[in-house]
Design an enzyme around this catalytic site. Structure first.
Site, PDB file in Angstrom:
ATOM      1  CG  ASP A  16      -4.851 -78.390 -10.942  1.00 47.53           C
ATOM      2  OD1 ASP A  16      -5.482 -79.156 -10.197  1.00 47.53           O
ATOM      3  OD2 ASP A  16      -4.680 -77.176 -10.703  1.00 47.53           O
ATOM      4  CG  ASN A  65      -8.032 -82.303  -9.138  1.00 42.37           C
ATOM      5  OD1 ASN A  65      -8.013 -81.097  -9.384  1.00 42.37           O
ATOM      6  ND2 ASN A  65      -8.808 -82.802  -8.198  1.00 42.37           N
ATOM      7  CE  LYS A  66      -4.133 -79.349  -4.360  1.00 45.82           C
ATOM      8  NZ  LYS A  66      -2.740 -78.850  -4.483  1.00 45.82           N
ATOM      9  NE  ARG A 105      -7.101 -73.287  -4.047  1.00 43.31           N
ATOM     10  CZ  ARG A 105      -8.296 -73.690  -4.375  1.00 43.31           C
ATOM     11  NH1 ARG A 105      -9.356 -72.890  -4.274  1.00 43.31           N
ATOM     12  NH2 ARG A 105      -8.497 -74.896  -4.856  1.00 43.31           N
ATOM     13  NE  ARG A 109       0.463 -73.631  -7.259  1.00 44.37           N
ATOM     14  CZ  ARG A 109      -0.620 -74.167  -6.699  1.00 44.37           C
ATOM     15  NH1 ARG A 109      -1.741 -73.456  -6.618  1.00 44.37           N
ATOM     16  NH2 ARG A 109      -0.596 -75.399  -6.214  1.00 44.37           N
TER      17      ARG A 109
HETATM   18  O1  MRU Z   1      -3.083 -76.317  -5.267  1.00 47.80           O
HETATM   19  P1  MRU Z   1      -4.433 -75.788  -5.674  1.00 47.80           P
HETATM   20  O2  MRU Z   1      -5.305 -75.428  -4.525  1.00 47.80           O
HETATM   21  O3  MRU Z   1      -4.296 -74.685  -6.697  1.00 47.80           O
HETATM   22  O4  MRU Z   1      -5.103 -77.024  -6.407  1.00 47.80           O
HETATM   23  C1  MRU Z   1      -6.403 -76.869  -6.909  1.00 47.80           C
HETATM   24  C2  MRU Z   1      -6.977 -78.099  -7.479  1.00 47.80           C
HETATM   25  O5  MRU Z   1      -6.352 -79.132  -7.536  1.00 47.80           O
HETATM   26  C3  MRU Z   1      -8.347 -77.974  -8.072  1.00 47.80           C
HETATM   27  O6  MRU Z   1      -9.060 -79.158  -7.934  1.00 47.80           O
HETATM   28  C4  MRU Z   1      -8.213 -77.659  -9.578  1.00 47.80           C
HETATM   29  O7  MRU Z   1      -7.363 -76.570  -9.764  1.00 47.80           O
HETATM   30  C5  MRU Z   1      -9.517 -77.371 -10.213  1.00 47.80           C
HETATM   31  S1  MRU Z   1     -10.206 -75.863  -9.688  1.00 47.80           S
HETATM   32  C6  MRU Z   1     -11.633 -75.578 -10.538  1.00 47.80           C
END
Ligand code: MRU
Length: 342
Positions: free
Chosen positions: A235, A245-246, A44, A87
């Site tokens: 993202d 982002n997350k 991920r 995704r």
């Molecule tokens: O759901 P995930 O774990 O793939 O989400 C990841 C994030 O939100 C990260 O902050 C983002 O991908 C940047 S990673 C360098």
């Protein structure tokens, strides 16, 4: 610390669902296994899933057994579609798949074995480039960091989320390597706990002092003067700077603004979606209810409770102090300055 390794048609991924308790490598021997690994979050993080998908396309291409160019390209498109449907939010995934398909298409006149060979080589190139990009992000971001700072981060934007070194954690690593005394506060990042399980572990491995907090504690520590800046990954970034982002990043950004704390996004240019004007156009993945109702298979909430589980949120540009990329640090007005990176 690399989360992925490719050798002879097999992509090995460190199983991020098992960290930090177990360090298990999962071998993906065909492209469907690569796609499943992305869906199930064995791998991920935006840059890591981009490069993983690129290897998936290469592995898929290697398995196509035809002498007909038409058939080859039609099957390659199917492989790309399977990778695309893993995704929806991180644009790096689509960026990497398009790059791979375009390489194949630009070689239409060559033989099928030559095209396959080029696809494998190109996945390697994307992998290598990602590490160099992260180091450049680290160098650019380090200019913004002062000695003795405490940096808050959310989710995991580290080596595990990339091919190595990380974006947000890349800036922190570079600051540390340049001799600065840096501390990190890591949000646990419910529901998937990327902060508690991955960021805390990754920083500990590198002996970078890290304090784990629950997501609802960050405002308290900001108000108490314990945090000097926030750095997160991304993202997908729209042309106006709005950043997906997350989930939970938006709340952290609002709290940072309220407390006059700089809020930085660290991301490669491949995370910018030059085709969208604002964050409203970013698709937000909604994941299964069990991630919220259960932890490690243990039910915490009543049966048949109604649950929402958006995996990402969008932080409006007005909360972002600057975006740190490999090409430099971009400040507002983002509408004008992001375009210049293309
Ligand atoms: O759901 P995930 O774990 O793939 O989400 C990841 C994030 O939100 C990260 O902050 C983002 O991908 C940047 S990673 C360098």
């Amino acid at each position: 610390m690399r989360p992925l390794k490719y050798k002879d048609g097999v992509l090995s991924l460190i199983d991020q669902t098992k960290l930090p308790n177990e360090q298990i490598w999962v071998d993906c021997k065909n492209y469907q296994e690569v796609a499943d690994a992305i869906v199930n979050m064995i791998v991920r993080g935006a840059p890591a899933i981009g490069v993983t998908a690129a290897y998936g396309v290469a592995i898929g291409a290697l398995s196509i057994g035809t002498d007909s160019k038409n058939e080859f390209f039609s099957e390659l498109r199917e492989v790309c579609d399977v990778m695309r449907n893993t995704r929806p939010t991180a644009v790096n995934l689509f960026w990497a798949i398009d790059k791979m398909y375009n390489i194949a298409e630009s070689m239409k006149e060559k033989s099928i074995p030559e095209i396959k060979d080029a696809l494998v080589k190109h996945a390697f190139i994307l992998d290598e480039e990602d590490v160099n990009t992260n180091k450049a992000i680290g160098q650019n971001g380090n200019e913004l960091i002062q000695d003795n700072w405490t940096i808050l981060t959310h989710c995991n934007a580290g080596a595990l989320a990339t091919c190595d070194y990380g974006t947000a954690l890349g800036v922190i690593r570079m600051a540390k390597e340049s001799g600065k005394n840096i501390q990190v506060f890591a949000d646990e990042t419910r529901p998937y706990l990327q902060g508690a399980r991955l960021t805390a572990w990754e920083l500990q491995q590198d002996n970078i002092p890290v304090t784990l907090i629950c997501d609802n504690m960050s405002g308290h520590f900001m108000k108490a003067g314990n945090i000097n800046c926030v750095i997160v990954g991304a993202d997908r970034i729209a042309l106006n700077g709005d950043t997906a982002n997350k989930i939970g990043t938006y709340s952290v950004a609002v709290l940072a603004k309220e407390n006059n704390i700089p809020f930085y996004v660290a991301a490669p240019v491949s995370t910018i979606d030059f085709s969208i004007q604002s964050g409203e156009q970013i698709p937000i993945e909604e994941r299964k209810a069990e991630e919220v109702t259960h932890i490690k298979g243990i039910r915490l909430a009543p049966e048949s409770i109604c649950v929402r589980n958006p995996s990402f949120d969008v932080t409006p540009n007005k909360y972002i102090t600057a975006i740190i990329t490999e090409k430099g640090v971009v400040y507002p007005p983002f509408e004008e300055n992001i375009k210049k990176l293309k």
